[in-house]
Write a protein that holds these residues in place. Structure first.
Motif, PDB file in Angstrom:
ATOM      1  N   HIS A   1     -11.961  -6.154  46.417  1.00 40.52           N
ATOM      2  CA  HIS A   1     -11.879  -7.294  47.348  1.00 40.52           C
ATOM      3  C   HIS A   1     -12.005  -8.635  46.621  1.00 40.52           C
ATOM      4  CE1 HIS A   1     -11.952  -4.362  50.492  1.00 40.52           C
ATOM      5  NE2 HIS A   1     -13.156  -3.946  50.166  1.00 40.52           N
ATOM      6  N   ILE A   2     -11.381  -8.746  45.469  1.00 34.67           N
ATOM      7  CA  ILE A   2     -11.349 -10.016  44.756  1.00 34.67           C
ATOM      8  C   ILE A   2      -9.905 -10.505  44.722  1.00 34.67           C
ATOM      9  CG2 ILE A   2     -11.397  -8.707  42.575  1.00 34.67           C
ATOM     10  CD1 ILE A   2     -12.353 -11.271  41.213  1.00 34.67           C
ATOM     11  N   PRO A   3      -9.595 -11.555  45.475  1.00 34.76           N
ATOM     12  CA  PRO A   3      -8.218 -12.067  45.490  1.00 34.76           C
ATOM     13  C   PRO A   3      -7.820 -12.600  44.110  1.00 34.76           C
ATOM     14  CG  PRO A   3      -9.523 -12.991  47.291  1.00 34.76           C
ATOM     15  CD  PRO A   3     -10.475 -12.319  46.360  1.00 34.76           C
ATOM     16  N   ILE A   4      -6.563 -12.433  43.780  1.00 31.82           N
ATOM     17  CA  ILE A   4      -6.019 -12.936  42.519  1.00 31.82           C
ATOM     18  C   ILE A   4      -5.059 -14.076  42.834  1.00 31.82           C
ATOM     19  CG2 ILE A   4      -4.932 -12.293  40.344  1.00 31.82           C
ATOM     20  CD1 ILE A   4      -7.369 -10.567  41.022  1.00 31.82           C
ATOM     21  N   ILE A   5      -5.220 -15.200  42.165  1.00 27.91           N
ATOM     22  CA  ILE A   5      -4.272 -16.309  42.290  1.00 27.91           C
ATOM     23  C   ILE A   5      -3.539 -16.423  40.965  1.00 27.91           C
ATOM     24  CG2 ILE A   5      -3.978 -18.780  42.687  1.00 27.91           C
ATOM     25  CD1 ILE A   5      -6.541 -18.766  44.308  1.00 27.91           C
ATOM     26  N   VAL A   6      -2.241 -16.097  40.965  1.00 24.88           N
ATOM     27  CA  VAL A   6      -1.457 -16.201  39.733  1.00 24.88           C
ATOM     28  C   VAL A   6      -0.742 -17.547  39.719  1.00 24.88           C
ATOM     29  CG1 VAL A   6      -1.181 -13.722  39.466  1.00 24.88           C
ATOM     30  CG2 VAL A   6       0.508 -14.981  40.776  1.00 24.88           C
ATOM     31  N   VAL A   7      -0.711 -18.163  38.555  1.00 27.76           N
ATOM     32  CA  VAL A   7      -0.147 -19.500  38.406  1.00 27.76           C
ATOM     33  C   VAL A   7       0.850 -19.480  37.262  1.00 27.76           C
ATOM     34  CG1 VAL A   7      -0.690 -21.947  38.059  1.00 27.76           C
ATOM     35  CG2 VAL A   7      -2.396 -20.426  39.102  1.00 27.76           C
ATOM     36  N   GLY A   8       2.041 -20.052  37.485  1.00 29.69           N
ATOM     37  CA  GLY A   8       3.018 -20.042  36.412  1.00 29.69           C
ATOM     38  C   GLY A   8       4.201 -20.950  36.656  1.00 29.69           C
ATOM     39  N   THR A   9       5.093 -20.951  35.688  1.00 31.97           N
ATOM     40  CA  THR A   9       6.321 -21.752  35.727  1.00 31.97           C
ATOM     41  C   THR A   9       7.398 -21.005  36.506  1.00 31.97           C
ATOM     42  OG1 THR A   9       7.150 -20.775  33.674  1.00 31.97           O
ATOM     43  CG2 THR A   9       5.724 -22.717  33.472  1.00 31.97           C
ATOM     44  N   PRO A  10       8.608 -21.576  36.646  1.00 31.07           N
ATOM     45  CA  PRO A  10       9.675 -20.890  37.396  1.00 31.07           C
ATOM     46  C   PRO A  10      10.005 -19.486  36.908  1.00 31.07           C
ATOM     47  CG  PRO A  10      10.263 -23.184  37.113  1.00 31.07           C
ATOM     48  CD  PRO A  10       8.994 -22.971  36.325  1.00 31.07           C
ATOM     49  N   GLU A  11       9.699 -19.186  35.637  1.00 31.17           N
ATOM     50  CA  GLU A  11       9.926 -17.829  35.144  1.00 31.17           C
ATOM     51  C   GLU A  11       9.147 -16.801  35.951  1.00 31.17           C
ATOM     52  OE1 GLU A  11      10.149 -17.386  30.608  1.00 31.17           O
ATOM     53  OE2 GLU A  11       9.074 -19.261  30.878  1.00 31.17           O
ATOM     54  N   THR A  12       8.053 -17.243  36.555  1.00 28.86           N
ATOM     55  CA  THR A  12       7.209 -16.338  37.337  1.00 28.86           C
ATOM     56  C   THR A  12       8.004 -15.667  38.450  1.00 28.86           C
ATOM     57  OG1 THR A  12       5.297 -17.745  36.894  1.00 28.86           O
ATOM     58  CG2 THR A  12       5.118 -16.220  38.740  1.00 28.86           C
ATOM     59  N   VAL A  13       8.913 -16.410  39.072  1.00 28.30           N
ATOM     60  CA  VAL A  13       9.685 -15.861  40.189  1.00 28.30           C
ATOM     61  C   VAL A  13      10.498 -14.666  39.734  1.00 28.30           C
ATOM     62  CG1 VAL A  13      11.395 -16.395  41.957  1.00 28.30           C
ATOM     63  CG2 VAL A  13       9.762 -18.135  41.247  1.00 28.30           C
ATOM     64  N   ASP A  14      11.010 -14.709  38.497  1.00 30.31           N
ATOM     65  CA  ASP A  14      11.821 -13.606  37.988  1.00 30.31           C
ATOM     66  C   ASP A  14      11.028 -12.305  37.879  1.00 30.31           C
ATOM     67  OD1 ASP A  14      13.983 -15.270  37.791  1.00 30.31           O
ATOM     68  OD2 ASP A  14      13.670 -15.740  35.674  1.00 30.31           O
ATOM     69  N   LEU A  15       9.701 -12.406  37.698  1.00 25.76           N
ATOM     70  CA  LEU A  15       8.878 -11.202  37.585  1.00 25.76           C
ATOM     71  C   LEU A  15       8.907 -10.377  38.861  1.00 25.76           C
ATOM     72  CD1 LEU A  15       5.713 -12.731  35.850  1.00 25.76           C
ATOM     73  CD2 LEU A  15       7.511 -11.388  34.760  1.00 25.76           C
ATOM     74  N   PHE A  16       9.197 -11.043  39.984  1.00 25.69           N
ATOM     75  CA  PHE A  16       9.161 -10.363  41.280  1.00 25.69           C
ATOM     76  C   PHE A  16      10.560 -10.118  41.841  1.00 25.69           C
ATOM     77  CE2 PHE A  16       5.417 -12.947  40.674  1.00 25.69           C
ATOM     78  CZ  PHE A  16       4.387 -12.078  40.977  1.00 25.69           C
TER      79      PHE A  16
END
Length: 510
Positions: A261-276
């Motif tokens: 129950h620990i939320p994760i906040i991921v932060v990144g550049t536009p490349e991050t969108v490609d990961l998903f």
């Protein structure tokens, strides 16, 4: 090494559902936008008046502090604060130590987490979030500013007979190679820094240990220190992970969220969108809490305000000519990237001090860009000229802008809405881009509704076709026996004779 531990001072929370939860009672209620801004305006670099009281020879030394401390309170920054505060509250609401002792929590969470590692547990719940923005737009700075509003660590004593140290926020950087072992190491180092001791890294990072050992140790510490939220910066580093390493890391984060129950906040550049781009499940989980996106700023009132506030920190002998349109000049060089504008402002003043100019001028600003910021100038030149084929220029665009990136940010929002209606991916995926192009003014929800409507129409057609009785017309061949269709023996005999299937016996009698 000095620790960052403060005594937990419990107070009555505004939300009645949080009463009796020391993890929440030890923190403050969510600030209003006004309260938030009032706190932040007290921060900032040294004022012009303060610096001018110092010797001219040392004034230039204070310029670099402008980049670290310059801040303009804005709605986007408040959104980050709301996200982090709500993530911590949602996390602690599920982990009240008065309902389950810290020791039992650690043992239970440890077993659950160890089990999901071996059983390939599939998470079904998430409060994790994503912040995507271009380089230099202020993501990391904003997160650091917001995180600084929370106490690094709180010492609880005699909570149901136990004592423990609560750590609301842990912020780490994603390893460049997507290594889970290194990520755990960064986690241990951060905890050691907060607690003022070098213990966890030494204890849990040993030669020839494996990732599972570190993961289990990390899960124990998350529970033991009641970590409220884990922020992972520079998540785009996972794009360089090999052999599906990025998916393993993202699944690891989600299992932390779901099991501990620990939320994760991921932060990144536009490349991050490609990961998903190819994994709907991951995309959906990491936008469950929120999905904030930060573009380059347009040349509008907000940009003018930022430059106006920036110019309050002129440490030169005289102030720049107020009749010059400095906002437009800085926009032509920075194109809406705040960090670059600040760098230009600092570099211009340094150059003015170097050549002993009394103030910065247009010529000094242009020379400062050419002399000190030339390494990125080709990128900005490509954008000004509309030449977006240069790959480095892509870092200054989020995927919904007119670029040649494969993934479209709007596509993520639309897909998330379609998932709720269980629309098959092989149906909607080829349609989304076409629907966006044909309906440019429609919202993501409206486009999703049109695709849902299209899917239902296709289903109705399919069901109709499958149940409708179709009368087939026979295609008889010459001499086809299916033409012989009668209950009269004499008539059947004659039909068979006509088809030359049987012979007339009288023709062969003597």
């Amino acid at each position: 090494m000095e620790n960052k531990i403060y005594p937990a001072d419990l107070r009555k929370p505004a939300n009645p559902s949080h009463l009796g939860n020391p993890l929440i009672e030890s923190l403050f209620d969510q600030l209003t936008a006004k309260e938030f801004y009032e706190i932040l305006v007290k921060r900032g670099p040294l004022s012009r008046d303060e610096v001018l009281k110092m010797e001219p020879s040392i004034r230039a030394q204070f310029l670099d502090s402008i980049r670290a401390n310059f801040l303009i309170p804005n709605r986007r920054l408040f959104n980050v604060y709301e996200l982090i505060h709500s993530s911590i509250n949602n996390s602690y609401a599920l982990r009240n130590p008065l309902k389950n002792s810290i020791k039992s929590n650690i043992q239970r969470d440890y077993r659950d987490f160890a089990s999901q590692l071996t059983d390939n547990f599939e998470p079904t719940f998430s409060n994790s979030s994503m912040i995507v923005g271009i380089s230099g737009i202020g993501k990391t700075t904003s997160i650091n500013i917001v995180s600084a509003l929370f106490p690094p660590a709180l010492q609880h004593t005699n909570i149901d007979g136990e004592s423990f140290i609560q750590i609301p926020i842990v912020k780490i950087e994603c390893p460049k190679d997507g290594s889970i072992k290194d990520l755990c190491r960064y986690f241990f180092i951060e905890l050691d820094w907060i607690l003022g001791r070098k213990k966890y890294e030494t204890e849990y990072c040993r030669n020839r240990d494996n990732a599972s050992d570190r993961v289990i140790a990390m899960s124990k510490l998350v529970a033991a220190h009641c970590v409220g939220v884990l922020i992972v910066d520079e998540i785009q580093h996972l794009s360089k992970a090999k052999s599906g390493g990025h998916e393993a890391m993202l699944n690891f984060f989600l299992n932390l969220d779901n099991t501990l129950h620990i939320p994760i906040i991921v932060v990144g550049t536009p490349e991050t969108v490609d990961l998903f781009s190819e994994k709907q499940r991951l995309r959906r989980r990491f936008t469950a809490g929120a999905a904030l996106r930060w573009d380059r700023l347009p040349n509008d009132h907000e940009w003018n305000t930022i430059i106006k506030q920036l110019f309050k920190y002129q440490y030169t002998e005289e102030q720049a000519d107020p009749n010059v349109d400095w906002a437009s000049l800085f926009y032509s060089h920075a194109l809406g990237v705040i960090d670059r504008a600040i760098k230009i402002f600092i570099a211009s003043q340094k150059l003015a001090f170097k050549i002993q100019a009394k103030s910065i001028t247009i010529d000094i600003v242009n020379k400062a860009v050419n002399n000190t910021l030339w390494i990125d100038e080709d990128i900005f030149k490509s954008i000004r000229e509309g030449n977006l084929n240069q790959s480095r220029a892509m870092d200054l665009f989020l995927p919904d802008e007119k670029t040649d990136r494969k993934e479209n940010y709007r596509l993520i929002n639309i897909q998330n809405e379609l998932l709720d209606f269980k629309i098959p991916e092989n149906f909607y995926f080829p349609l989304i881009e076409d629907f966006i192009n044909k309906n440019p003014t429609d919202t993501d929800t409206e486009i999703a509704f049109k695709i849902i409507k299209e899917f239902r129409l296709e289903n109705e057609k399919s069901n109709t076709n499958s149940t409708k009785q179709i009368k087939l017309k026979p295609n008889y061949l010459e001499g086809d026996l299916r033409k012989c269709n009668t209950d009269d023996p004499s008539a059947l005999h004659q039909q068979l004779v006509d088809l030359n299937v049987i012979a007339k016996l009288q023709d062969y009698m003597i």
